[in-house]
Scaffold this active site. Structure first.
Site, PDB file in Angstrom:
ATOM      1  N   HIS A   1      -2.330   6.802   3.994  1.00 26.94           N
ATOM      2  CA  HIS A   1      -1.199   6.942   4.186  1.00 26.94           C
ATOM      3  C   HIS A   1      -0.559   8.206   3.648  1.00 26.94           C
ATOM      4  O   HIS A   1      -0.648   8.660   2.437  1.00 26.94           O
ATOM      5  CB  HIS A   1      -0.216   5.611   3.482  1.00 26.94           C
ATOM      6  CG  HIS A   1      -0.278   4.364   4.118  1.00 26.94           C
ATOM      7  ND1 HIS A   1      -1.258   4.038   5.337  1.00 26.94           N
ATOM      8  CD2 HIS A   1       0.103   3.326   3.633  1.00 26.94           C
ATOM      9  CE1 HIS A   1      -1.284   2.868   5.433  1.00 26.94           C
ATOM     10  NE2 HIS A   1      -0.433   2.084   4.774  1.00 26.94           N
TER      11      HIS A   1
ATOM     12  N   CYS B   1       0.693  -1.361  -0.033  1.00 25.92           N
ATOM     13  CA  CYS B   1      -0.104   0.130   0.005  1.00 25.92           C
ATOM     14  C   CYS B   1       0.894   1.172   0.124  1.00 25.92           C
ATOM     15  O   CYS B   1       0.507   2.296  -0.778  1.00 25.92           O
ATOM     16  CB  CYS B   1      -0.986  -0.058   1.226  1.00 25.92           C
ATOM     17  SG  CYS B   1      -0.336  -0.481   2.728  1.00 25.92           S
TER      18      CYS B   1
END
Lengths: 348, 348, 348, 348
Positions: free
Chosen positions: A241, A148
């Protein structure tokens, strides 16, 4: 309209499995026909076994579907896998040997020399590795998407690599809780806190981008040759993120040129108008205090990398902040986009 | 024992002002005799004007003290200042001209060539700049401590600069809410979020360390010549700034040598056994997931920099994570330690 | 001074076990000589097995202590137990039969008719039930403290029961994460969220206070006869349970009379000056926005109930908000205070 | 299709103002033609003046709209108002006198005897009060919606009042940050904390439901005669107020009957198929740990009250937990639904 591709989901009850179900709900090309999960969930139906954690309600069609064991055969044409690393290695190989296309979000096979580590905007030609797998006698094949943190980063790096060449990247991440799955991070570990360590993460971020940005040559990928240094931190954010990037380029350039190539970046998904493709894979915000996870993670339905604060650096050449939705573009959405590319290219 | 120094606090009701009061409660050398705050607080007593935000109760002696205007004269020997930048410039100059020793946590005068930017463990000889101020005809003087993010960083850099020489530092910060004062950051801006921007912060972190690590020569400070690149972020933590550091040194060395010089670092406060001095200014933790703000910010009563994850870097030479308590060592505690040094050196 | 009592801790590595160690560090009457934990921790030393989660550092004396199995014999005079309910029932009985005084924080034996559910300020005479246990042939005995939510509540109820008689109590709680142990509540379940359910909690809060406030008669406790209705919620707070209380009393009275009896409440621990006794078991704050967990949970070292917003109610008679530190007065501190009372009364 | 109603928004830059813009984006009946805000925003365009805090992007049509002063005339047919109480009183009256329909979310006029406090599912006949306003010589009129905490509560109470009659309600709330506007609650006040006080809130919750559930008679509303006791708390949640309710009814009934009348509750908006009407105004969840704000606040696009944990009470008759989206059904969405009803009834 042609018949839909029949899809199985391995690891269907987990955080990423739930995203698969959410994103495949109403998808024009895929129909979920099989769900598999670890042994303790087997033989229960999905609604009973799954601790649904998304804010959109569980689709009604999935509620009564039975959970099956994670082994072939499953009643489907392809499988999406978000199994934990402890299981994914052998299970995915078993499915590929049994003839399934395995579209995996797990890390186990990402760095194998005959497995595409696919980001369709960047390296669609890597799907040629599938032919290598087949030559090696496998009936099906495995295609993977990156970690990710890597996906969000590499979408911003790709246009810079193309235009200027990358020499070095230093990145410090502030990663969301959903990246650790469920139950994942204990609440007592993150309330009023930052955890400066995520097991195995830095190594992935430091090695996957070079394969993704590598060139196909003679049925193998020659990894790009720049170095990455990553420091990964967990922060009290549900999804999204954030990454602080400092970069050294091979050619001299300017901040405005950097912004221009990122904003204009387009790849195969945009040309092919794939269903899950963001219209812009990289969005550059001009406000000085953006991107922010809560405000920006859902832009382009979570499929783009959002960049901000692009400016010169005093040590390397440039620096900027980026944000990516870790369970959409960083996981389930990435795998689905991979499958859409495979359809367009005739592999499914 | 001799009589206590009589202390005034400028900006007494703010977050740092409250820390001054908490840390001076029971201090063997100082006695708070005057409180000053902005106009809207004047002529009220402290308990009425102050929105006390610390988890230790407001000391009873301070409750009925009146708040006075931020201008001389005040009934005290020295003043601690934590005024906002909009006020600190002229007010601190007024107090210094009126003959007071001004121990300031504000940024306005930090970079002035005749003002010590003091970290007693590192550059106690910079107090010689006080004599320059006096030669210039000022009756009192101004001494400053660095920005909260700078202090934590520079305590870890100082032993490395001494032992190996620093060539470049790249730092990405994850900063606490209390650094923005009260009310400061709105809760809606930080819940489930990271804000990748703190106004003015990066410039301070990129310029203050070179002055702090500079050498006195001919009554002025020659700034150290390395570059710093800072990316500053606000995260959902009450107290304690976390910083991810990547560093290039002038001499080759090893991880264990880095740890050794940091752990053995001692300065004047330790030799002089100053009351607020940490026994170790830098603590290196060996656990791979430390330091963490909630668990480690109160080590050494918040007066040390806590370092962890020291390891080699793939691009520069080394990297590590550090943590400092931003309102103790990063603000009120730093100023008090400065004052203790000034007493020991005969300036107060 | 006499020799210290030698203490074993059952469940030493958990959240409450850690509080036992923290609170017993430097305690004048107790010395920890044995640690026990579940099987997977056995034969490791404490520092290796324990994921220490408190912000004060792990005491050095405990680090190298070995972890033993949770069964007699252990090298100690008494045991403190914070075992999970799945183990506590049989293990505590085994220790009591083997002759140990078992001072338990677990729920298993709380409601047994011959086991004191002890809050020393309220029902110190209930320790007479120990004699019943002994008459029944048990060499040692079990003494329990209440559930964390109950303790905080019952300390505020006791003076009201004494002065006015209680007819009914409706309470809505906002409970801290540490009450669920570690790892306990998943971070994804509590970020930007409230969970309106805590398994088994409401039943405990609705039944324990009547036993605690019951009267000893003929070697048994006659439970108080008022009803309690509890709705329990988990909120994003590390330590400190907040409770909104509405109450109906038997006698008419006034808000100021309520405050007076709560503030003046004193019990055996205060009279006997027990080491862990708060000087005031109930503190009433007058600010309209208090108590707050982050600001008030550490008052009286976490051993008091903090009350605020006492006012008339429009349906029952009065309402107020209260706060208690759930792992100190609500768990380890409560058990230690119980042990101190048992020493004072000659039972240890 | 007929022309759209031209809408002005008073207080357009605030949290509720932003929700108005978000919810009116693409609305089939309304078109935003004027924006007004407090003096410091005037003469700037919306994008410059507004600190947009919603996770869906600012609609492009609003960006360049100029902000005007909060006084008539404005170029529109009706105005939505979310002004702060300090302004709303006189400004709304000015607009009503100038002939505008004022659909207000502010509290100032809610309890006035000739102003409808409208919840279309419950008391659509209260719009008859508009005629009273007109008889009193006002060219336009004011219609209000309740406080955010009240709306969520009263939607659950209405079917119970109709079916069983209500005698008393005790409610303890856990309210979201967005309810305090922006910047609103300081982050340092809510991290790791609960604040047991919201200025003015309890009084509103204790008095508005009786007017809403009152009966029109002779051109005035006879308030319902039950009592409400409210304790209001702020918790660390972005959107979504949770309320723990205990209730005494006039008729005896059962848990399943309660659930049935709530689930089957329908009102004018459902019959008239108003655009913003939830298909079910009250949803009852059966999972024992629901409703939860993060998972359930967006059900029915934030326009329903979500109920869970319906069970018998030990003191009053029944208790349950409910959840409402405070800035949608609790504010902007409520006002828009009111306007939709007014159109359907011929008042606009």
């Amino acid at each position: 309209m042609s018949k839909k591709i029949r899809v199985g989901i391995l690891g269907a009850t987990g955080m990423v499995g739930q995203r698969f179900i959410q994103l495949l709900d109403g998808h024009p090309q895929f129909e979920v026909t099989a769900l598999a999960a670890s042994e303790r969930s087997e033989s229960r139906n999905f609604a009973d076994a799954c601790n649904w954690k998304l804010s959109s309600p569980m689709p009604s069609w999935v509620k009564t579907m039975p959970l099956q064991a994670c082994q072939p055969p499953l009643d489907c044409d392809i499988v999406f896998s978000s199994l934990p690393s402890s299981m994914a290695g052998t299970v995915e190989t078993d499915f590929a040997r049994a003839g399934y296309a395995v579209i995996s979000n797990s890390s186990n096979h990402r760095m194998a020399s005959d497995v595409p580590l696919l980001v369709p905007e960047i390296n669609s030609e890597h799907i040629g590795l599938i032919d290598v797998q087949r030559k090696n006698g496998q009936k099906g094949y495995i295609v993977t998407n990156p970690n990710c943190t890597t996906v969000a980063l590499v979408l911003a790096l790709a246009p810079l690599q193309q235009a200027f060449g990358i020499e070095a990247v230093i990145v410090s991440t502030m990663q969301a809780l959903s990246g650790a799955g469920y139950p994942g991070v204990a609440s007592l570990d993150i309330i009023d806190n930052v955890v400066p360590y995520i097991d195995g993460e830095e190594k992935k971020v430091e090695s996957e981008p070079q394969k993704i940005l590598g060139l196909m040559s003679n049925n193998s990928v020659i990894h790009a040759d720049f170095a990455i240094s990553a420091q990964c931190h967990r922060v009290n954010v549900s999804d999204g993120h954030t990454e602080a990037v400092t970069i050294k380029l091979k050619k001299k350039t300017t901040v405005s040129a950097l912004i221009e190539v990122m904003e204009n970046f387009q790849g195969e998904p945009q040309k092919l108008k794939l269903y899950s493709a963001p219209s812009k894979p990289v969005i550059v915000l001009s406000e000085q205090n953006r991107p922010q996870p809560r405000l920006d993670r859902d832009l382009e339905k979570g499929m783009a990398t959002i960049v901000g604060r692009v400016r010169e650096d005093t040590i390397l050449d440039f620096r900027f902040t980026l944000l990516g939705h870790n369970t959409i573009r960083g996981a389930a959405g990435a795998a689905i986009l991979n499958a859409e590319l495979l359809i367009a290219k005739g592999y499914i």
